[in-house]
Design a protein around this motif. Structure first.
Motif, short mmCIF file in Angstrom:
data_model
loop_
_atom_site.label_atom_id
_atom_site.label_comp_id
_atom_site.label_asym_id
_atom_site.label_seq_id
_atom_site.Cartn_x
_atom_site.Cartn_y
_atom_site.Cartn_z
N ARG A 193 0.82 -1.22 0.00
CA ARG A 193 0.00 0.00 0.00
C ARG A 193 0.85 1.26 0.00
O ARG A 193 0.34 2.36 -0.16
CB ARG A 193 -0.97 -0.01 1.17
CG ARG A 193 -0.32 -0.08 2.53
CD ARG A 193 -1.37 -0.16 3.63
NE ARG A 193 -0.76 -0.42 4.93
CZ ARG A 193 -1.44 -0.54 6.05
NH1 ARG A 193 -2.75 -0.44 6.02
NH2 ARG A 193 -0.83 -0.77 7.19
N ARG A 194 2.18 1.09 0.22
CA ARG A 194 3.07 2.25 0.12
C ARG A 194 4.13 1.96 -0.95
O ARG A 194 3.90 1.14 -1.82
CB ARG A 194 3.67 2.54 1.50
CG ARG A 194 2.55 2.87 2.50
CD ARG A 194 3.06 3.43 3.80
NE ARG A 194 3.73 2.44 4.62
CZ ARG A 194 4.61 2.74 5.57
NH1 ARG A 194 4.93 3.99 5.79
NH2 ARG A 194 5.17 1.78 6.30
N GLY A 351 10.72 -8.66 14.13
CA GLY A 351 12.10 -9.06 14.42
C GLY A 351 12.41 -10.46 13.93
O GLY A 351 11.53 -11.21 13.51
P1 NAP Z 1 5.63 -7.20 8.65
O1 NAP Z 1 7.08 -7.21 8.45
O2 NAP Z 1 5.07 -6.41 9.79
O3 NAP Z 1 4.94 -6.69 7.29
C1 NAP Z 1 3.56 -6.50 7.20
C2 NAP Z 1 3.23 -5.81 5.88
O4 NAP Z 1 1.80 -5.78 5.77
C3 NAP Z 1 3.71 -4.36 5.80
O5 NAP Z 1 4.24 -4.15 4.51
C4 NAP Z 1 2.42 -3.55 6.01
O6 NAP Z 1 2.40 -2.34 5.31
C5 NAP Z 1 1.41 -4.50 5.37
N1 NAP Z 1 0.04 -4.27 5.83
C6 NAP Z 1 -0.41 -4.27 7.12
N2 NAP Z 1 -1.74 -4.08 7.14
C7 NAP Z 1 -2.13 -3.94 5.85
C8 NAP Z 1 -3.37 -3.73 5.22
N3 NAP Z 1 -4.48 -3.61 5.94
N4 NAP Z 1 -3.42 -3.65 3.87
C9 NAP Z 1 -2.29 -3.77 3.14
N5 NAP Z 1 -1.08 -3.98 3.67
C10 NAP Z 1 -1.00 -4.06 5.02
O7 NAP Z 1 5.04 -8.66 8.87
P2 NAP Z 1 5.41 -10.09 8.29
O8 NAP Z 1 5.82 -10.05 6.86
O9 NAP Z 1 4.27 -10.93 8.71
O10 NAP Z 1 6.69 -10.52 9.13
C11 NAP Z 1 6.63 -10.68 10.56
C12 NAP Z 1 8.05 -10.67 11.13
O11 NAP Z 1 8.72 -11.89 10.79
C13 NAP Z 1 8.91 -9.55 10.58
O12 NAP Z 1 9.75 -9.05 11.57
C14 NAP Z 1 9.71 -10.25 9.51
O13 NAP Z 1 10.93 -9.61 9.16
C15 NAP Z 1 9.93 -11.61 10.14
N6 NAP Z 1 10.23 -12.62 9.12
C16 NAP Z 1 11.54 -12.81 8.80
C17 NAP Z 1 11.87 -13.71 7.81
C18 NAP Z 1 13.32 -13.91 7.45
O14 NAP Z 1 14.18 -13.30 8.08
N7 NAP Z 1 13.64 -14.72 6.47
C19 NAP Z 1 10.87 -14.42 7.13
C20 NAP Z 1 9.54 -14.19 7.47
C21 NAP Z 1 9.24 -13.27 8.47
P3 NAP Z 1 2.65 -0.93 6.04
O15 NAP Z 1 4.11 -0.84 6.26
O16 NAP Z 1 2.12 0.05 5.08
O17 NAP Z 1 1.87 -0.98 7.34
#
Ligand code: NAP
Length: 436
Positions: A193-194, A351
């Motif tokens: 969305r951004r 994280g």
């Molecule tokens: P995240 O990093 O918090 O990303 C969530 C994404 O969803 C953001 O881009 C956010 O956009 C978007 N979003 C939230 N609400 C929305 C909506 N209503 N409509 C559209 N977009 C929306 O979450 P995640 O990907 O679930 O990851 C969780 C954690 O696990 C993170 O710290 C991640 O780095 C980690 N992880 C790490 C690895 C790895 O190291 N290999 C793999 C998987 C996960 P906005 O920014 O605009 O809010």
């Protein structure tokens, strides 16, 4: 002797046990309780199956699990088999390390249509989580849409894009591997969305998309701010944006395309009895870098929507909970006297795996300080065993898990470290079967 119960056997749970051992040495007995018969939580069921080097951290947890004063107590669900007040009666301290396994709801018109799937379910499906083994996601349409710009969105896109051969060496479950091989998806849209400077993706994970056998990432050059602005980004983010610029500049054409659709906010999901399209509104950024709709809308045809917009911790009856942030209400890991939380249950779902380690140490220090005076009058594991036996609960021990793990390794296909059991009954049977 002091007794501590840790609820949840994922990274936050094992780091807490490790920290308690360091703080209290032989003066503590730790029971790590999990609702599933198998340990490691996010490592087994969340980390992508083709990221085996990350999954290898479980060997470190195994060392903790095998020490004399730590015990794994699987197949025991807090809230069903035993309550928090009962645990607090039995143990000197209770640590909630329950992670954040629930999807944040999408809350769009049409988000209840078949074919709209949360990332917890989709990731659980390809990782063999018993709750999602029978998900059967629709992979028969030409396109899929992934909502969110975080690392989970990248995981899901990569898994949808890879060939069977690229899963060699992974522990993806057979049902997912077979279904993905038959998949007709050729275009994978990742909707943010951004813009490119606001992604929550990390460079290593993003870079992987540039090396896929059968799929090429694609970014519209018009979505970038002026190149000079990249200098203002912190180094990790700058690296990520460089990957995106490389994707935009590349004209590699492969059988599948991973499209980064920036400034694209889903506003509705439509279809006749199942997902057929996502309605997207173009956005722009306001002064605080929030997304604002421009009123311009368009449709993306697709048969699968995976929403990767974050997770929340399941509430537990009687435990204070912050609904807005989807985690237990706590002050630096303390929920109330004797009750603590760590990891995503404490901080919310952010994280890397290692970020959970300091949480464990912080809470262990607090517990050790509380234990310094006085002795314990708690029954600990003897009390737990008596209570669960009285309720007919079939506890799975770490020895049992080792039998399950050996049985999984024995049925692994060539090149795969294991073939996971995906149903609880199978896991319990494997424990018995391999025993003799
Ligand atoms: P995240 O990093 O918090 O990303 C969530 C994404 O969803 C953001 O881009 C956010 O956009 C978007 N979003 C939230 N609400 C929305 C909506 N209503 N409509 C559209 N977009 C929306 O979450 P995640 O990907 O679930 O990851 C969780 C954690 O696990 C993170 O710290 C991640 O780095 C980690 N992880 C790490 C690895 C790895 O190291 N290999 C793999 C998987 C996960 P906005 O920014 O605009 O809010």
């Amino acid at each position: 002797m002091r007794h501590v119960a840790v609820i949840g056997s994922g990274p936050a749970g094992y780091y807490s046990a490790e920290a308690l051992q360091k703080e209290l040495g032989e003066d503590v007995r730790i029971d790590i309780i999990d609702r599933l018969p198998v340990p490691y939580g996010l490592i087994r069921f969340g980390v992508a199956p083709d990221h085996q080097s990350i999954k290898a951290v479980s060997r470190r947890y195994e060392k903790v699990a095998l020490s004399d004063n730590v015990r794994f107590v699987g197949n025991v669900m807090v809230g069903r088999d035993i309550s928090i007040p009962e645990l607090m009666e039995l143990y000197d301290a209770v640590i909630l390390a329950t992670g954040a396994p629930l999807d944040r709801p999408l809350e769009l018109p049409g988000s209840d249509l078949p074919g709209v799937i949360g990332s917890a379910a989709f990731v659980g499906w390809y990782n063999g989580h018993p709750d999602f083994a029978d998900l059967d996601p629709p992979l028969g349409a030409e396109a899929a849409a992934i909502i969110g710009n975080g690392n989970v969105a990248l995981d899901v896109a990569r898994i949808l894009a890879k060939t069977r051969k690229e899963f060699e060496g992974s522990d993806i479950v057979a049902h997912a591997l077979d279904a993905l091989e038959q998949s007709r998806i050729r275009t994978i849209h990742i909707l943010g969305r951004r813009g490119p400077h606001q992604i929550a993706m990390t460079p290593k994970e993003l870079g992987e998309l540039g090396h896929l056998e059968d799929a090429a990432p694609n970014v519209d050059p018009a979505d970038f701010p002026p190149e000079g602005d990249d200098a203002l980004l912190e180094p990790g983010m700058r690296k990520s944006v460089t990957h995106l610029r490389d994707f935009a500049a590349s004209n590699a054409a492969k059988r599948k395309t991973i499209n980064f659709d920036f400034f694209a906010m889903p506003v509705a999901i439509e279809g006749d009895g199942k997902v057929e399209r996502v309605i997207v509104e173009r956005t722009m950024l306001d002064a605080e870098l929030r997304s604002v709709g421009t009123g311009e809308r368009y449709a993306i045809d697709c048969g699968l929507v995976v929403s990767c917009i974050g997770y929340k911790t399941p509430p537990i009856e009687g435990v204070p909970y912050e609904h807005g942030r989807g985690r237990f209400a706590n002050s630096e890991g303390v929920i109330q006297d004797g009750l603590y939380c760590v990891g995503w249950a404490r901080r919310g779902p952010t994280g890397t795996i290692g970020t959970n380690r300091p949480d464990g140490f912080e809470v262990a220090e607090k517990i050790a300080a509380r234990f310094r005076d006085g002795t314990s009058a708690k029954f600990g594991r003897a009390g737990l065993d008596a209570l669960l036996e009285g309720r007919g609960v079939d506890i799975v021990t770490f020895r049992d898990w080792q039998k399950i793990e050996a049985a999984e390794a024995a049925r692994a296909r060539a090149g795969s470290p294991r073939e996971k059991f995906t149903h609880i009954d199978e896991m319990l049977d494997a424990r018995g079967g391999a025993a003799g």
